[in-house]
Each structure stands twice: as C-alpha cells, then as structure tokens.
Scaffold this active site. Structure first.
Site, mmCIF file in Angstrom:
data_model
loop_
_atom_site.group_PDB
_atom_site.id
_atom_site.type_symbol
_atom_site.label_atom_id
_atom_site.label_comp_id
_atom_site.label_asym_id
_atom_site.label_seq_id
_atom_site.Cartn_x
_atom_site.Cartn_y
_atom_site.Cartn_z
ATOM 1 N N LYS A 68 0.843 -1.210 0.000
ATOM 2 C CA LYS A 68 0.000 0.000 0.000
ATOM 3 C C LYS A 68 0.873 1.253 0.000
ATOM 4 C CE LYS A 68 -3.853 -2.362 2.236
ATOM 5 N NZ LYS A 68 -4.601 -2.677 3.467
ATOM 6 N N GLN A 112 -4.708 -1.148 9.688
ATOM 7 C CA GLN A 112 -4.618 -2.482 9.089
ATOM 8 C C GLN A 112 -5.204 -3.538 10.035
ATOM 9 O OE1 GLN A 112 -3.617 -3.082 5.954
ATOM 10 N NE2 GLN A 112 -3.934 -5.284 6.137
ATOM 11 N N ASP A 138 -11.366 3.102 4.285
ATOM 12 C CA ASP A 138 -11.773 1.695 4.260
ATOM 13 C C ASP A 138 -13.293 1.544 4.171
ATOM 14 O OD1 ASP A 138 -9.826 -0.351 4.323
ATOM 15 O OD2 ASP A 138 -9.262 0.168 6.374
HETATM 16 N N1 GUN Z 1 -6.885 -6.411 6.244
HETATM 17 C C1 GUN Z 1 -7.182 -7.152 5.154
HETATM 18 N N2 GUN Z 1 -7.864 -6.415 4.235
HETATM 19 C C2 GUN Z 1 -7.986 -5.179 4.779
HETATM 20 C C3 GUN Z 1 -8.590 -3.981 4.319
HETATM 21 O O1 GUN Z 1 -9.164 -3.896 3.216
HETATM 22 N N3 GUN Z 1 -8.510 -2.923 5.168
HETATM 23 C C4 GUN Z 1 -7.900 -2.989 6.383
HETATM 24 N N4 GUN Z 1 -7.882 -1.900 7.151
HETATM 25 N N5 GUN Z 1 -7.332 -4.094 6.840
HETATM 26 C C5 GUN Z 1 -7.375 -5.181 6.041
#
Ligand code: GUN
Length: 332
Positions: A68, A112, A138
């Site tokens: 990311k 995350q 998100d």
């Molecule tokens: N962990 C796995 N996928 C995601 C996501 O799309 N967002 C977040 N914040 N954590 C994750």
C-alpha cells in the site's frame, strides 16, 4: 484452463474460463489516478495524504502495508506508516487515530486489520468507530456503512469496490443476475452483497451455516468467494459459464493440500516443492474448466484493493478541500 490461469502444466477438461486480470486493471487504474493526484497536488499545494496504522508484526499485514505504501508513492499520494508495537494498549491506538483525525496533511486513515488479539475482542470496532468518517478510506465506520446500505454516496470498502470495477470494465452483466457471496465479513462479504444489490443483482449471502452450499452457489451467475478456505469452491459449486471471483488469499504449506489443488507435473506444484509454500484462493483451480470467467490468485482481486485505496484517498482529499464530489476515474 489450468494452463492459462496457472502456467502451462497439464490441462484438465475443456478450456472455457476467461481470466479476469486484476493486476492489469490495477495498473490501468493507477495510470488513471496518478494524473488526478498530480492535479490535486498542483491545485492545493500538497498531495492527498494517507496514514496507515500498523499495530504489531503480523507477517501478512507487513506485506499488505508495504504494498500500500509503495503504490501510494507511485501514484503521488503521501503515504505515511504509523507503527505501534504489539505491546501497545488500546488507548495508544485510539490516541494515535485521534491525532490522525486532527492531522491537516492526512485525508485518509487506514488501520490495518487484524489488530493483535491482546487488544481485546471489541478492539477493532472501538478503533474503527474512532476514525473520522470523512477520512475513513476503508469505509468501515458505522455512518459510512449506513450510507452504503441506503445507497447514498460514501467511501466504500476497497475490495468489493475493486470487484465491481473489474466486473463492470470486463462487461460482466450484473443487473437481473443471481449473485452469491460466500462469506459475511464486514470487509468484503456484506459490502460486496450491498454493491451487487445496488446494481440490481438478486443477491444471496452464504456462510458457514448455509445448508447445501454447493447447490445454492450452483444457481448463481456471479459467485464471489470470500471466506479464507483453500479450494472450498469446487466444480460442483459452479454453473457452467458463471463468473467466479476469488477473494481468498491462503498460504498453503501442506504438500497434500498442494497436491489436491494441482495435478502432478503442474508448474505451480513444482514451484511449491521448491519454496515450501504457495498462495492460493478459496476457489479450486479446476473450476476454470466450468466457469465462464475467473479471477486468478495471485493477480486477481488483491492488486485491485490497493488501487481502490488510492481512489478512495483522492476522493476523501477532494471532499476535505471542498472540491467537486466527482468520483475519481469513473469509480462509482
Ligand atoms: N486487512 C485485510 N484487508 C484489509 C482492508 O481492506 N482494510 C484494512 N484496514 N485491513 C485489512
């Protein structure tokens, strides 16, 4: 079809499924968002800013977060990692999120998941509830989820948003079709079902208590598997010609499981034997012989999630500076 999806090993049965290449679309989306990010930066004297909070040292999360951050920098987004040790208390995480909510330079905040179990059972909801809704890239905060349920414009979870983008750009019809979503998570299953419903699909959400799961799934035109169970979706789950989207990201280290997925002589099996592990989805690779179109793992849904995160960050940045609410790059 095994061949097109997974290398050029033994082919099994008829070759039907078209590969829905998430990596190629993610590249295209990055190319589309980068000039828009540059225009924002020129106009407002700063780039859109994304803060990623990583608590502890979950190895999978480390990889996702690294990707990311890298993508953010590639498209011109300011992407900052805010790390807390696994020993952090819930109050530390809440305090950090509070500070990021007040930050002038951060338009988006992503915490995350999963958070360390030591933070307690309701830690995730406590933390996500604290994120300022306008920075919730998100789409996990209750207000944004409510707006999604009501079909109002909002920040939408990245993985389902990416899947809709992929289906749309690949010309997969949604309206009037039967869509099955296996999995009812807040991150994928539920928002996926809502987005499909918004586009006039008839939607069934399946889960661990669904009886005769294969039969239910077999009636669907679009099947989305998001449960994290290696090879759960076998040929008997899939109507001939259906579109199958595999959200699973499972690491296989057991040789017997690997051998149940790929035939002897298949290059992926050979690579597994060299490395001792491989990444696979929730869909058994042999489904490619029945499906009309299928996302591969890796290279399907995963890269799209990150591309959509950049779209959401730009969208949040525009909304914060009061720019037009136009969605970046035709994202609905
Ligand atoms: N962990 C796995 N996928 C995601 C996501 O799309 N967002 C977040 N914040 N954590 C994750």
């Amino acid at each position: 079809m095994y061949a097109r999806l997974h290398g050029d090993g033994n082919e099994q049965g008829s070759v039907t499924a078209r590969v829905l290449d998430g990596r190629a679309l993610a590249d295209q989306l990055r190319d589309e968002v980068a000039p828009e990010v540059a225009a924002f930066t020129r106009q407002y004297g700063r780039p859109p800013g994304l803060a990623i909070v990583l608590v502890g040292e979950n190895p999978a999360s480390e990889v996702y977060v690294r990707n990311k951050l890298k993508t953010g920098r590639e498209v011109g987004v300011r992407a900052d990692l805010e790390r807390l040790p696994g020993s952090a208390a819930l109050t530390d995480v809440l305090e950090l999120v509070g500070r990021l909510n007040a930050s002038e330079v951060h338009d988006g905040i992503l915490v995350q998941a999963p958070l360390p179990g030591s933070l307690g059972r309701d830690a995730a909801s406590r933390v996500f509830d604290t994120i300022a809704p306008e920075k919730d890239v998100d789409g996990f905060t209750p207000g944004n989820v409510g707006r999604l349920v009501q079909g109002r414009p909002t920040l939408v979870p990245c993985t389902p948003l990416g899947i809709i983008e992929l289906l749309t750009r690949e010309g997969v019809p949604i309206a009037g079709r039967h869509a099955c979503v296996i999995g009812r998570s807040e991150i994928v299953g539920k928002p996926m079902a809502l987005l499909l419903l918004q586009r006039d699909a008839t939607v069934t959400i399946c889960h661990s208590k669904t009886s005769d799961l294969a039969a239910v799934c077999r009636s669907s035109d679009i099947l989305v598997a998001a449960v994290g169970r290696t090879g759960l979706v076998t040929k008997d789950f899939v109507k001939r010609g259906a579109t199958v989207v595999d959200v699973g990201m499972n690491t296989v280290t057991d040789a017997s499981v690997a051998a149940s997925l790929f035939p002897e002589g298949h290059p992926r099996l050979a690579r597994f034997r060299e490395r001792g592990s491989m990444l696979v989805g929730d869909v058994h690779p042999s489904v490619a012989d029945v499906a009309g179109a299928l996302t591969p793992v890796p290279g399907g849904v995963g890269p799209l999630t990150i591309a959509m995160l950049m779209m959401n960050t730009l969208r949040a940045a525009r909304a914060r500076v009061g720019a037009s609410g136009r969605s970046p790059a035709r994202i609905s």
